[in-house]
Motif scaffolding. Structure first.
Motif, PDB file in Angstrom:
ATOM      1  N   GLU A 182     -41.333 -37.728  45.655  1.00  0.00           N
ATOM      2  CA  GLU A 182     -41.139 -39.209  45.076  1.00  0.00           C
ATOM      3  C   GLU A 182     -39.797 -39.608  45.382  1.00  0.00           C
ATOM      4  O   GLU A 182     -39.327 -40.836  44.793  1.00  0.00           O
ATOM      5  N   LYS A 220     -35.771 -30.603  43.770  1.00  0.00           N
ATOM      6  CA  LYS A 220     -35.636 -30.529  42.272  1.00  0.00           C
ATOM      7  C   LYS A 220     -35.133 -29.006  42.056  1.00  0.00           C
ATOM      8  O   LYS A 220     -35.856 -28.263  42.526  1.00  0.00           O
ATOM      9  N   SER A 261     -31.044 -32.928  41.256  1.00  0.00           N
ATOM     10  CA  SER A 261     -31.760 -33.443  42.472  1.00  0.00           C
ATOM     11  C   SER A 261     -30.738 -33.252  43.576  1.00  0.00           C
ATOM     12  O   SER A 261     -29.710 -33.587  43.568  1.00  0.00           O
ATOM     13  N   GLN A 283     -30.094 -40.713  36.133  1.00  0.00           N
ATOM     14  CA  GLN A 283     -31.667 -40.497  36.325  1.00  0.00           C
ATOM     15  C   GLN A 283     -31.787 -41.015  37.639  1.00  0.00           C
ATOM     16  O   GLN A 283     -31.165 -41.738  38.505  1.00  0.00           O
ATOM     17  N   GLY A 322     -35.259 -41.360  39.909  1.00  0.00           N
ATOM     18  CA  GLY A 322     -36.451 -41.639  39.962  1.00  0.00           C
ATOM     19  C   GLY A 322     -37.023 -41.275  38.411  1.00  0.00           C
ATOM     20  O   GLY A 322     -36.438 -41.842  37.446  1.00  0.00           O
ATOM     21  N   LYS A 323     -37.770 -40.448  38.478  1.00  0.00           N
ATOM     22  CA  LYS A 323     -38.553 -40.057  37.024  1.00  0.00           C
ATOM     23  C   LYS A 323     -37.707 -38.573  36.744  1.00  0.00           C
ATOM     24  O   LYS A 323     -38.281 -38.165  35.656  1.00  0.00           O
ATOM     25  N   PHE A 324     -36.758 -38.239  37.428  1.00  0.00           N
ATOM     26  CA  PHE A 324     -36.333 -36.813  37.217  1.00  0.00           C
ATOM     27  C   PHE A 324     -34.909 -37.141  36.718  1.00  0.00           C
ATOM     28  O   PHE A 324     -33.849 -38.053  37.320  1.00  0.00           O
ATOM     29  N   MET A 325     -34.274 -36.466  35.575  1.00  0.00           N
ATOM     30  CA  MET A 325     -33.078 -36.676  35.030  1.00  0.00           C
ATOM     31  C   MET A 325     -32.215 -35.510  35.648  1.00  0.00           C
ATOM     32  O   MET A 325     -32.301 -34.359  35.366  1.00  0.00           O
TER      33      MET A 325
END
Length: 119
Positions: free
Chosen positions: A34, A41, A56, A83, A85-88
């Motif tokens: 995504e 990741k 990431s 941040q 996307g939805k990943f920190m």
């Protein structure tokens, strides 16, 4: 982030000391489909007191997630989380561009203790 080959402005040694670059071991790596640009990741273990931190990394040209487990890497550990996307992302795993500008991971050439700081 600039990938320029031009030299950066001169800094003082105290400025260098502010950047906390440490060695860690990749304990998990998962595809990140995504992400806007192809990425993986990563979960990197720096030992105590830092523990496991997430990142990431746009390293899909040279690396597959399954081959990264157990590899030592170097990362900046004191940037603020970002941040993606939805990943920190909590750390910046370091690398150098190859002749095509694709990332090759920066790694110690011998095994070093987890959390060891660059000097």
């Amino acid at each position: 982030m600039s990938h320029s080959s031009e030299p950066s402005a001169e800094i003082g040694f105290d400025d260098f000391l502010k950047v906390d670059v440490r060695a860690g071991v990749i304990v998990d790596a998962q595809p990140f489909p995504e992400a806007r640009k192809p990425a993986i990741k990563l979960w990197v273990d720096f030992g105590e007191p830092l523990g496991v931190k997430k990142s990431s990394a746009q390293i899909t040209v040279h690396y597959a997630p399954e081959e990264l487990i157990g590899k030592q890497v170097m990362a900046v550990t004191n940037f603020p989380p970002r941040q993606i996307g939805k990943f920190m992302s909590e750390i910046l795993v370091l690398g150098f561009p190859d002749e095509n500008g694709e990332v090759v991971l920066a790694r110690p050439d011998k095994q070093v203790p987890k959390g060891g700081r660059l000097f």
